[in-house]
Structure formats: structure tokens, C-alpha cells
Design an enzyme around this catalytic site. Structure first.
Site, mmCIF file in Angstrom:
data_model
loop_
_atom_site.group_PDB
_atom_site.id
_atom_site.type_symbol
_atom_site.label_atom_id
_atom_site.label_comp_id
_atom_site.label_asym_id
_atom_site.label_seq_id
_atom_site.Cartn_x
_atom_site.Cartn_y
_atom_site.Cartn_z
ATOM 1 N N LYS A 69 -1.984 -1.144 44.209
ATOM 2 C CA LYS A 69 -2.034 -1.587 42.813
ATOM 3 C C LYS A 69 -2.725 -0.514 41.987
ATOM 4 C CE LYS A 69 -4.764 -4.883 40.946
ATOM 5 N NZ LYS A 69 -5.227 -6.199 40.478
ATOM 6 N N GLN A 141 -8.780 -13.899 32.300
ATOM 7 C CA GLN A 141 -9.143 -14.377 33.649
ATOM 8 C C GLN A 141 -9.618 -15.819 33.609
ATOM 9 O OE1 GLN A 141 -8.137 -12.173 35.797
ATOM 10 N NE2 GLN A 141 -7.945 -10.667 34.160
ATOM 11 N N ASP A 163 -17.744 -18.747 24.872
ATOM 12 C CA ASP A 163 -17.403 -17.337 24.693
ATOM 13 C C ASP A 163 -18.218 -16.847 23.505
ATOM 14 O OD1 ASP A 163 -14.729 -15.421 25.552
ATOM 15 O OD2 ASP A 163 -15.759 -14.870 23.683
ATOM 16 N N ARG A 165 -17.229 -15.108 21.292
ATOM 17 C CA ARG A 165 -16.341 -15.284 20.138
ATOM 18 C C ARG A 165 -15.841 -16.727 20.153
ATOM 19 N NH1 ARG A 165 -13.501 -9.800 19.076
ATOM 20 N NH2 ARG A 165 -12.082 -11.130 17.932
ATOM 21 N N ALA A 227 -18.027 -9.037 37.038
ATOM 22 C CA ALA A 227 -18.584 -7.747 37.459
ATOM 23 C C ALA A 227 -17.708 -7.121 38.523
ATOM 24 C CB ALA A 227 -20.003 -7.939 37.994
ATOM 25 N N LYS A 232 -21.997 -3.440 35.794
ATOM 26 C CA LYS A 232 -21.666 -4.756 35.240
ATOM 27 C C LYS A 232 -22.466 -5.851 35.955
ATOM 28 C CE LYS A 232 -16.865 -4.373 33.629
ATOM 29 N NZ LYS A 232 -15.495 -4.788 33.929
#
Ligand code: NAD
Length: 328
Positions: A69, A141, A163, A165, A227, A232
């Protein structure tokens, strides 16, 4: 040489979450039994764009398939270019002679197999009777996380979403109502989303903790999927210190998973990680051992999940005559 080309929309039409969960469970079992080849992901860092590109090869002998991938992660894509954060292509190979067999859009595949990974982890690690779900980060996701929870939990009683946002959280709630018949509550804070839920899914590109230890109730299961690159992190490292932590791959997680920052800072030791989820699926390690412990699935995203899901799509496509054969 003929190769089957499958567009994103064809992949979408062929792939179901239920089948992806089964394929991913098999891939994890094979890994737990030590029967896969999967060299670490190779990263190219586009520092000027805050993004990266990864090459992810793998081979599952029992499946008779190998694949690669190619996938990016550019967190600013949605606001800068109206493009997804993550976009991918999957190439499948015939191991007997090395022939390329198929090239397919891998963007939806990635989201579905990531959700399916959390589905498998939740099946093995969540407290029996878990029914409430919190979702932190409401992007691409997040949707497949919730789709997987619907498949593996015995009835979802409550969904919360947060979120940074609010409009993204609202769009997620509308989508969940339309597609899954659920009515997520849009939370005003991460704390409100996390406190008291049975299963928590975190799916943000955060680089500092956004879920604090004091919000997490005993017995919670956490799918930490955001992460997936060095630097992350989404969880307060104190959660990892006291939880039973299952990574998808030890080497990859130490390099780029939820545990990468606390390990680099010396707060967490590699020996404190309980094991890999594949070991649990293969019956080599116990998963949850009490109703009160917190369990964490630290997902970095494994090439074998893409391969197993890609193979599922390829087989269905050949059977149903979907896709275009191209001469290469
Ligand atoms: N583990 C895996 O296998 C895997 C697979 C794919 C993607 N990822 C990672 O998952 C993350 C999310 O990917 P995506 O495709 O859903 O991205 P996305 O951009 O579609 O969604 C991310 C969401 O998180 C929100 N967000 C960002 N920072 C936040 C914060 N501090 N608090 C609350 N919300 C916040 C954003 O507003 C956005 O809606 C990325 O880091 C990506 O690299 C992991």
C-alpha cells in the site's frame, strides 16, 4: 500482463464492514502465530506540507497473497485543498511468480480496515455488555470506527462525538443518523465525550494529549488510532501507564504509535506494553482480565490489514465481474 483496476467507487460497492472485520481478524491471528512477513513502513516526510508518504509491503502465506500500500497523511488537506487527509493505492501480487494482479483505490479500504481493526480489538478487549461509545475526532476514520462498533457490540445504546470543529461533529452526527440509525450527541468538550463511556475511539492527528486520565472510567476500552507517526499522541500518558496496552505491532508502535512519545520521553517503558493484539486473537496472551481494568488498542495501521482487505475486495471483484482489466 493484465491487471485488474478497481476504482474507489467500485471498492466501496464491494466492501462491507462485517467482511472486513473477519479478514482483519484472520490477518491479526496470522501475525500472532508469527506467520506473516511485514517489514516496517518506510516514511517520506514532507515537512513543508506537514505531511508524509508511507510504503507498506506485506505477505500472508496462508492467504497466498502479497501486496503493497502507498498512503499519505496530510492533516491540513481538508482545509487547504478540500482533499482527504489520507489517500491510498493498494497493489496486489501473486507470490508464486511475482505478477501484479490488481491496483485499487485504497482510501476507503484504509478507513474500513482501520475501523475493522478497532472492531477486532473491541471484540477481544471491551468489557462484556459494553454499549456506549465515545468518538473523539469526527473525520473520515471516525465514521468507520463507529461502523465497526455497531458490528461488534451487542447493541449500541449511546453515541457521543467531539471534534474541535463543531460543524464536523454535527456532520458526523447527521451521517450516523442517516447511515446507521444512531443519534450521536454532539459534545462541547472532550471531557464530556469521554466521561463514563464503555468504549472510546480517538481519531485525530493530535500531537499532544486530548484525553485526560481522570476522565476515563474503570473498565473502559480505548481504540487509539490517530497516532500513526512519530510525535503524534492523543492520550494522557498516565492512561497508558496504568492500562493494559495492546499494540498492533511492537516495532511500529514504539516508532510511531500512541506509545511513541511517552517512550521517547522516558515516561513509559517498552516492557510496560502488555502485548500485540494478534497474540490475543491467536490465544497466546489473555486480553481483558477484569471488569475494572482499562484496555487500550494502540493502532498504527498494519500492511497486513490492507492486504487481507484488498484480497477480499479482489476476490469479490473477480467473482462479480467488477473493475477493468488493463494491459500494463
Ligand atoms: N491507525 C491507523 O491505522 C490509521 C489509519 C488512518 C488514519 N490514521 C490517522 O488517524 C488520524 C485521523 O485521520 P482522518 O483520516 O480521520 O483525518 P480527518 O482529517 O478526516 O479527521 C480528523 C478530525 O480530527 C479533528 N481534530 C484535530 N485535532 C483535534 C483535537 N485536538 N481535538 C478534537 N478533534 C480534533 C479534526 O477537526 C478532524 O475532523 C490521522 O492522524 C491519521 O494519520 C490512523
Amino acid at each position: 500482463m493484465k491487471v485488474l483496476l478497481l476504482k474507489e467507487e467500485e471498492v466501496r460497492s464491494l466492501l462491507t464492514m462485517r467482511e472486513a472485520i473477519n479478514a482483519v481478524e484472520t490477518a491479526y491471528r496470522e501475525k500472532g502465530l508469527g506467520r506473516v512477513q511485514m517489514p516496517p513502513k518506510t516514511y517520506l516526510y514532507f515537512h513543508e506540507a506537514d505531511g508524509d508518504l508511507r510504503v507498506m509491503p506485506s505477505y500472508i502465506p496462508s492467504l497466498g497473497r502479497a501486496g503493497v500500500k502507498l498512503v499519505n497523511s496530510h492533516p491540513f488537506n481538508p482545509e487547504r485543498f478540500g482533499l482527504p487527509t489520507v489517500m491510498a493505492i493498494v497493489v496486489l501480487y501473486e507470490p508464486r511468480d511475482g505478477r501484479p494482479l490488481a491496483v485499487m483505490g485504497g482510501t476507503w479500504l484504509t478507513a474500513v480496515r482501520t475501523g475493522a481493526g478497532s472492531g477486532v480489538a473491541t471484540k477481544y478487549l471491551a468489557r462484556r455488555g459494553s454499549r456506549s461509545v465515545g468518538v473523539v475526532g469526527a473525520g473520515t476514520q471516525a465514521r468507520t470506527q463507529l461502523m465497526a462498533m455497531v458490528e461488534v457490540l451487542n447493541g449500541v445504546s449511546e453515541v457521543r462525538v467531539y471534534d474541535r470543529r463543531t460543524e464536523t461533529a454535527r456532520a458526523f452526527a447527521e451521517w450516523a443518523s442517516r447511515e446507521l440509525g444512531l443519534t450521536p450527541r454532539v459534545c462541547e468538550s472532550a471531557a464530556d465525550c469521554v466521561r463514563g463511556v464503555d468504549v472510546l475511539c480517538t481519531a485525530t492527528p493530535a500531537r499532544s494529549p486530548i484525553v485526560m486520565a481522570e476522565w476515563v472510567a474503570p473498565g473502559t476500552h480505548i481504540n487509539a488510532i490517530g497516532a500513526d507517526a512519530p510525535g503524534k499522541q492523543e492520550l494522557d500518558p498516565r492512561i497508558l501507564k496504568s492500562a493494559r496496552v495492546f499494540v498492533d505491532d511492537m516495532e511500529q508502535a514504539v516508532h510511531s504509535g500512541e506509545v511513541n512519545v511517552p517512550i521517547r520521553q522516558g515516561f513509559l517503558r517498552v516492557e510496560e506494553i502488555t502485548g500485540e493484539i494478534g497474540e490475543v486473537v491467536a490465544g497466546r496472551k489473555p486480553g481483558r482480565t477484569s471488569d475494572s481494568e482499562v484496555t487500550v488498542y494502540d493502532s498504527t495501521g498494519l500492511a497486513i490489514l490492507d492486504l487481507a482487505t484488498g484480497e477480499l475486495i479482489y476476490r469479490k471483484a473477480v467473482k462479480e465481474g467488477v473493475g477493468t482489466w488493463i494491459e500494463v
